[in-house]
Design an enzyme around this catalytic site. Structure first.
Site, PDB file in Angstrom:
ATOM      1  N   ASP A 138      28.023  19.621 112.610  1.00  0.00           N
ATOM      2  CA  ASP A 138      28.485  18.411 113.304  1.00  0.00           C
ATOM      3  C   ASP A 138      27.967  18.486 114.739  1.00  0.00           C
ATOM      4  O   ASP A 138      27.219  19.409 115.071  1.00  0.00           O
ATOM      5  CB  ASP A 138      30.023  18.308 113.221  1.00  0.00           C
ATOM      6  N   PRO A 139      28.340  17.527 115.597  1.00  0.00           N
ATOM      7  CA  PRO A 139      27.729  17.545 116.946  1.00  0.00           C
ATOM      8  C   PRO A 139      27.980  18.840 117.710  1.00  0.00           C
ATOM      9  O   PRO A 139      27.201  19.207 118.583  1.00  0.00           O
ATOM     10  CB  PRO A 139      28.409  16.368 117.653  1.00  0.00           C
ATOM     11  N   GLU A 186      25.330  14.534 111.059  1.00  0.00           N
ATOM     12  CA  GLU A 186      25.758  14.319 112.456  1.00  0.00           C
ATOM     13  C   GLU A 186      24.872  15.089 113.431  1.00  0.00           C
ATOM     14  O   GLU A 186      25.333  15.904 114.226  1.00  0.00           O
ATOM     15  CB  GLU A 186      27.245  14.657 112.631  1.00  0.00           C
ATOM     16  N   HIS A 259      35.932   6.268 117.654  1.00  0.00           N
ATOM     17  CA  HIS A 259      34.562   5.755 117.699  1.00  0.00           C
ATOM     18  C   HIS A 259      34.408   4.311 118.141  1.00  0.00           C
ATOM     19  O   HIS A 259      33.447   3.650 117.758  1.00  0.00           O
ATOM     20  CB  HIS A 259      33.884   6.005 116.341  1.00  0.00           C
ATOM     21  N   GLU A 284      30.434   7.896 107.075  1.00  0.00           N
ATOM     22  CA  GLU A 284      31.787   8.466 106.971  1.00  0.00           C
ATOM     23  C   GLU A 284      32.766   7.560 107.700  1.00  0.00           C
ATOM     24  O   GLU A 284      32.540   7.207 108.854  1.00  0.00           O
ATOM     25  CB  GLU A 284      31.857   9.864 107.618  1.00  0.00           C
ATOM     26  N   ASP A 295      50.480  19.578 102.801  1.00  0.00           N
ATOM     27  CA  ASP A 295      50.008  20.899 102.343  1.00  0.00           C
ATOM     28  C   ASP A 295      50.309  22.033 103.312  1.00  0.00           C
ATOM     29  O   ASP A 295      49.939  23.178 103.057  1.00  0.00           O
ATOM     30  CB  ASP A 295      48.507  20.850 102.002  1.00  0.00           C
ATOM     31  N   ASN A 299      47.286  17.880 110.165  1.00  0.00           N
ATOM     32  CA  ASN A 299      46.291  16.845 109.919  1.00  0.00           C
ATOM     33  C   ASN A 299      45.651  16.346 111.214  1.00  0.00           C
ATOM     34  O   ASN A 299      46.283  16.355 112.269  1.00  0.00           O
ATOM     35  CB  ASN A 299      46.945  15.678 109.170  1.00  0.00           C
ATOM     36  N   ASP A 393      35.325  29.486 115.232  1.00  0.00           N
ATOM     37  CA  ASP A 393      36.037  28.267 114.855  1.00  0.00           C
ATOM     38  C   ASP A 393      36.688  28.420 113.483  1.00  0.00           C
ATOM     39  O   ASP A 393      37.869  28.733 113.357  1.00  0.00           O
ATOM     40  CB  ASP A 393      35.069  27.082 114.878  1.00  0.00           C
ATOM     41  N   SER A 401      43.845  21.262 103.971  1.00  0.00           N
ATOM     42  CA  SER A 401      43.247  19.949 104.193  1.00  0.00           C
ATOM     43  C   SER A 401      43.855  19.301 105.421  1.00  0.00           C
ATOM     44  O   SER A 401      45.073  19.184 105.536  1.00  0.00           O
ATOM     45  CB  SER A 401      43.467  19.036 102.987  1.00  0.00           C
ATOM     46  N   ASP A 404      44.732  15.237 104.067  1.00  0.00           N
ATOM     47  CA  ASP A 404      45.428  14.884 102.820  1.00  0.00           C
ATOM     48  C   ASP A 404      46.199  13.569 102.954  1.00  0.00           C
ATOM     49  O   ASP A 404      46.507  12.933 101.946  1.00  0.00           O
ATOM     50  CB  ASP A 404      46.350  16.024 102.339  1.00  0.00           C
TER      51      ASP A 404
HETATM   52 CA    CA Z   1      47.341  18.701 105.741  1.00  0.00          CA
END
Ligand code: CA
Length: 504
Positions: A138-139, A186, A259, A284, A295, A299, A393, A401, A404
């Site tokens: 990614d960037p 990206e 964005h 995307e 989960d 998020n 990272d 996730s 989710d």
């Molecule tokens: Ca999650």
């Protein structure tokens, strides 16, 4: 009278809070998400979905169900819902020295081939998204694959070309219908460990030539992000032209949290399509249908993070999720014939085990089970094994996730009504003759409806199937306290956009 009713509602709320009764009642699914018809300027407009993690989820025990709760092949469900294109990422070698997967679906060529075959069996084309890395690109990072470390630019170009051709051949031989190939992911700031557009142009060119030699009819896409910075996006397109880079599709990510406006996206895409004759496409996008987590891994969009902003025009409900997709499609369609389509990112990356509603030991036990599945099958965004390759990272923040709550399937794998947006945009769809919020069926929404829901939640009233349908104001397939609150907010003239009055 009014005061009495408000008091009754208040009392019911207090009872609800004080008791440990059912926190939610299952509501029937509705497929009546309201969608406007879009007249597409490009007859082959892509209504796509990225499901790169899906095989790892299936290995972790996840199954997907239609709106009635019947288990079905997810690729059939997507196709039946109007999705016509599948996107899949490819990492060169997402495994550590002991062959443990890095996670994120352990998305290697073999998995892309299996996904491509299942997509083709259900009539959907495939976009192969090469990251030219062993893990997320990614960037902020464009690390070369382990096997390419230390190679010169020209040696890398040869490797990139060979890898592209051999991978596409393997994927095609498995039965996939490859319609488009992405050279990098990206790539604003680099690709395969190279930065600067002189070097990047060499690698873009090597990838494009490999695709042309593999199949002259497959489209070559380049993918960038941060379209809110219009000048930077235009500069990239100008620079690609100046360096005579061969490609067909200028793709961008578009996440409304970060964005910019859709008008800006249309403007940027129109400049590129009008000036250079390229197709433009959103590679995307996504939107949260809920601000809950299921989960135990936080998020990207939650009550505390990225859940407000001037470009978030839609409610965090299945209806809002559908409206976001519809709106992004409209913005790309406004470009004209060169507006090629929209891919939704990871619309099936649901939880491998539901932790919501659990606490204490129960929560910890379920979370430990989830972690074990993420580690074993790569069904989380990163496993601890990625530390070798990405020590700063993924290796540190590994887990499940982060999206989710942005899938088109609920925590149990059941299709949300919003999934139908992919076909409903072709015809438009009106709500059924259902007055959302009218739990008691009086043909108006008033405080009695909120009270009735609260009473039902403590088993002091019963809601039939029709009532449950009407009471599920936020359309998350549960009737819970949130629905009662939404009715109260609606009566208090808050505008949550929940469509209580969308009876048509
Ligand atoms: Ca999650």
């Amino acid at each position: 009278m009014l005061i009495k009713r408000v008091f009754a509602a208040f009392a019911a709320l207090m009872i609800t809070l004080a008791s440990c009764s059912a926190s939610a009642l299952s509501a029937p699914a509705r497929d009546d998400i309201a969608t406007e018809k879009i007249v597409f300027n490009n007859p082959d407009f892509i209504r796509g979905m990225d499901v790169s993690s899906v095989l790892s989820l299936e290995s972790s025990g996840v199954s997907f169900k239609n709106a009635e709760g019947k288990t079905e092949d997810i690729f059939k469900l997507l196709s039946d819902s109007g999705v016509n294109y599948i996107r899949v990422r490819v990492w060169n070698d997402p495994y550590d020295s002991e062959k443990n997967g890095y996670g994120g679906g352990n998305s290697d060529v073999a998995k892309a081939a299996r996904i491509g075959r299942r997509a083709a069996e259900n009539g959907m084309k495939l976009l192969v998204d090469f990251h030219y890395s062993d893990f997320w690109a990614d960037p902020s990072k464009q690390k070369a694959p382990k096997a390419w470390e230390g190679l010169s630019l020209s040696e890398k170009a040869v490797k990139l070309s060979e890898f592209t051709k051999s991978s596409l051949t393997e994927i095609k031989n498995a039965g996939a219908d490859i319609g488009m190939v992405q050279i990098g992911n990206e790539t604003n700031n680099g690709i395969a460990g190279e930065s600067g557009f002189d070097s990047m142009a060499v690698l873009f060119g090597a990838g494009a030539r490999a695709v042309r030699e593999f199949d002259g009819s497959a489209l070559v896409a380049l993918h960038f992000t941060d379209p809110e910075n219009a000048d930077a996006m235009k500069w990239i397109a100008d620079t690609l032209a100046e360096k005579k880079v061969d490609y067909d599709v200028f793709a961008s990510s578009y996440y409304p949290y970060w964005h910019g406006s859709l008008d800006n996206l249309t403007d940027v895409f129109s400049y590129i399509s009008d000036t250079y004759g390229k197709y433009t496409m959103v590679a995307e996008t996504s939107y949260a249908y809920s601000l809950d987590d299921f989960d135990g891994h936080g998020n990207t969009v939650s009550r505390w993070n990225n859940s407000s902003g001037e470009n978030l025009l839609w409610s965090f409900t299945p209806q809002g999720q559908a409206n976001e997709v519809e709106s992004v499609m409209k913005a790309v369609n406004s470009v004209g014939e060169k507006g090629l389509g929209v891919f939704y990112w990871e619309g099936a990356w649901i939880t491998v085990g539901d932790v919501s509603g659990l606490s204490g030991d129960e929560y910890n036990k379920k979370l430990a089970e989830n972690k074990s599945l993420w580690e074993s099958f790569g069904s989380g965004w990163a496993s601890s094994f990625s530390v070798e390759y990405d020590p700063d990272d993924a290796g540190v923040y590994c887990g499940g996730s982060a999206v989710d709550n942005q899938a088109f399937f609920d925590k149990n794998g059941q299709a949300l009504p919003s999934l139908n947006v992919f076909k409903n945009v072709l015809t438009g769809s009106l709500c059924e003759d259902v007055l959302s919020g009218d739990a008691d069926g009086s043909n108006e929404v008033n405080i009695n409806d909120a009270t009735l829901i609260q009473l039902a939640l403590i088993n002091r009233a019963e809601l039939g199937a029709d009532a449950l349908l009407r009471a599920d104001v936020d359309r998350d397939l549960d009737v819970d306290i949130n629905d009662a609150t939404l009715i109260q907010r609606y009566l208090a003239r808050y505008n949550d956009g929940f469509g209580i009055n969308t009876k048509r």
